[in-house]
Design a protein around this motif. Structure first.
Motif, PDB file in Angstrom:
ATOM      1  N   HIS A 126      -7.937 -10.221 -13.641  1.00 29.52           N
ATOM      2  CA  HIS A 126      -7.494  -9.920 -15.009  1.00 29.52           C
ATOM      3  C   HIS A 126      -6.517  -8.742 -14.970  1.00 29.52           C
ATOM      4  O   HIS A 126      -6.902  -7.587 -14.909  1.00 29.52           O
ATOM      5  CB  HIS A 126      -8.693  -9.582 -15.890  1.00 29.52           C
ATOM      6  N   GLY A 127      -5.224  -9.062 -14.992  1.00 24.26           N
ATOM      7  CA  GLY A 127      -4.207  -8.021 -14.968  1.00 24.26           C
ATOM      8  C   GLY A 127      -4.064  -7.331 -13.623  1.00 24.26           C
ATOM      9  O   GLY A 127      -3.402  -6.297 -13.512  1.00 24.26           O
ATOM     10  N   ARG A 128      -4.660  -7.867 -12.600  1.00 23.57           N
ATOM     11  CA  ARG A 128      -4.605  -7.285 -11.248  1.00 23.57           C
ATOM     12  C   ARG A 128      -4.901  -8.395 -10.253  1.00 23.57           C
ATOM     13  O   ARG A 128      -5.105  -9.528 -10.639  1.00 23.57           O
ATOM     14  CB  ARG A 128      -5.615  -6.142 -11.112  1.00 23.57           C
ATOM     15  N   ARG A 129      -4.941  -8.050  -8.985  1.00 26.53           N
ATOM     16  CA  ARG A 129      -5.288  -9.041  -7.973  1.00 26.53           C
ATOM     17  C   ARG A 129      -6.156  -8.374  -6.916  1.00 26.53           C
ATOM     18  O   ARG A 129      -5.854  -7.267  -6.478  1.00 26.53           O
ATOM     19  CB  ARG A 129      -4.036  -9.627  -7.335  1.00 26.53           C
ATOM     20  N   PRO A 130      -7.225  -9.057  -6.490  1.00 27.09           N
ATOM     21  CA  PRO A 130      -8.058  -8.487  -5.428  1.00 27.09           C
ATOM     22  C   PRO A 130      -7.270  -8.338  -4.135  1.00 27.09           C
ATOM     23  O   PRO A 130      -6.239  -8.983  -3.925  1.00 27.09           O
ATOM     24  CB  PRO A 130      -9.190  -9.518  -5.267  1.00 27.09           C
ATOM     25  N   GLU A 131      -7.773  -7.500  -3.252  1.00 28.67           N
ATOM     26  CA  GLU A 131      -7.169  -7.373  -1.930  1.00 28.67           C
ATOM     27  C   GLU A 131      -7.296  -8.710  -1.191  1.00 28.67           C
ATOM     28  O   GLU A 131      -8.321  -9.386  -1.272  1.00 28.67           O
ATOM     29  CB  GLU A 131      -7.879  -6.280  -1.130  1.00 28.67           C
ATOM     30  N   GLU A 132      -6.244  -9.076  -0.478  1.00 30.13           N
ATOM     31  CA  GLU A 132      -6.246 -10.339   0.264  1.00 30.13           C
ATOM     32  C   GLU A 132      -7.434 -10.410   1.228  1.00 30.13           C
ATOM     33  O   GLU A 132      -8.060 -11.462   1.390  1.00 30.13           O
ATOM     34  CB  GLU A 132      -4.939 -10.502   1.040  1.00 30.13           C
ATOM     35  N   LYS A 133      -7.755  -9.298   1.845  1.00 29.48           N
ATOM     36  CA  LYS A 133      -8.833  -9.270   2.829  1.00 29.48           C
ATOM     37  C   LYS A 133     -10.196  -9.575   2.211  1.00 29.48           C
ATOM     38  O   LYS A 133     -11.149  -9.914   2.924  1.00 29.48           O
ATOM     39  CB  LYS A 133      -8.876  -7.909   3.523  1.00 29.48           C
ATOM     40  N   ASP A 134     -10.305  -9.429   0.890  1.00 20.22           N
ATOM     41  CA  ASP A 134     -11.592  -9.652   0.227  1.00 20.22           C
ATOM     42  C   ASP A 134     -11.811 -11.100  -0.192  1.00 20.22           C
ATOM     43  O   ASP A 134     -12.883 -11.451  -0.700  1.00 20.22           O
ATOM     44  CB  ASP A 134     -11.700  -8.759  -1.003  1.00 20.22           C
ATOM     45  N   LEU A 135     -10.802 -11.947   0.012  1.00 19.12           N
ATOM     46  CA  LEU A 135     -10.886 -13.327  -0.467  1.00 19.12           C
ATOM     47  C   LEU A 135     -11.176 -14.335   0.645  1.00 19.12           C
ATOM     48  O   LEU A 135     -11.045 -15.535   0.439  1.00 19.12           O
ATOM     49  CB  LEU A 135      -9.574 -13.698  -1.170  1.00 19.12           C
ATOM     50  N   TYR A 136     -11.588 -13.850   1.775  1.00 17.35           N
ATOM     51  CA  TYR A 136     -11.829 -14.727   2.923  1.00 17.35           C
ATOM     52  C   TYR A 136     -12.957 -15.722   2.643  1.00 17.35           C
ATOM     53  O   TYR A 136     -13.866 -15.447   1.860  1.00 17.35           O
ATOM     54  CB  TYR A 136     -12.177 -13.905   4.165  1.00 17.35           C
ATOM     55  N   TYR A 137     -12.887 -16.871   3.325  1.00 25.32           N
ATOM     56  CA  TYR A 137     -13.950 -17.869   3.210  1.00 25.32           C
ATOM     57  C   TYR A 137     -15.043 -17.606   4.242  1.00 25.32           C
ATOM     58  O   TYR A 137     -14.778 -17.272   5.386  1.00 25.32           O
ATOM     59  CB  TYR A 137     -13.411 -19.284   3.424  1.00 25.32           C
TER      60      TYR A 137
END
Length: 208
Positions: A126-137
């Motif tokens: 919401h109005g931002r984006r999580p760190e890429e490293k936090d979206l791992y599967y």
């Protein structure tokens, strides 16, 4: 003595889910600040109100009111989870702040789905984006996201599949208008949620 800012979390929005102390503070308030929807649901006759839109005019009005009155500020969800509280603490450092927490939309969504969230990673699109490293599967990994109109569940589902290797058959759900009569919950797979329209201001839960 400086007047007090009472910050009340109103949970998902339905008054039935606001804690009793919060309801008492709202009813007794002389000055009430909140979103237009919150003021429609909670404001009482005779209360001075100001809708939260642009922060600068709101803060200026609140500063004037604090010279003679306490103020109750309604924040959606929980006061400690992406709320207005940090801004108020910075803007009014000389006024006491009394905080009454509410139920976050995130924890409410997990409850609606019958899922626990103590083992989930909670993030915001919401109005931002999580760190890429936090979206791992990872197999069995559980995620919760706040969304916005651009980064809605369809966008997030596609992003997780294409950019972070999440399987297309991963179970997920999108939840909006939680606690209201027109509440909507759509369950499916990430592949199916890619086709979901709307759900801009919602909660998305991913069950890896």
């Amino acid at each position: 003595m400086a007047h007090t800012l009472y910050v009340v979390g109103i949970g998902p929005g339905n008054p039935e889910y606001v804690v009793p102390r919060g309801l008492h503070l709202i009813k007794q308030a002389k000055v009430l600040v909140g979103s237009e929807r919150a003021l429609e649901d909670f404001a009482q006759p005779g209360q001075a109100t100001f809708p939260i839109a642009k922060l600068a005019p709101m803060a200026e009005w609140m500063g004037e009111q604090l010279e003679s009155n306490d103020i109750v500020v309604l924040v959606s969800g929980d006061t400690g989870y992406y709320s207005l509280l940090p801004y108020l603490k910075t803007k009014f450092p000389n006024n006491p702040i009394d905080v009454t927490p509410g139920i976050s939309s995130m924890t409410f969504a997990f409850a609606r789905l019958g899922e626990v969230w103590h083992n989930a990673d909670l993030m915001s699109f919401h109005g931002r984006r999580p760190e890429e490293k936090d979206l791992y599967y990872a197999e069995g990994r559980k995620l919760g996201f706040l969304t916005d109109p651009e980064q809605n569940p369809a966008y997030i589902a596609r992003y997780l599949i294409e950019e972070h290797g999440w399987p297309k058959d991963t179970k997920a759900a999108a939840c909006e208008r939680l606690s209201y009569e027109d509440e909507r919950i759509e369950r499916g797979t990430l592949e199916e949620l890619q086709k979901l329209e709307g759900f801009g201001h919602s909660v998305m839960v991913v069950l890896g």
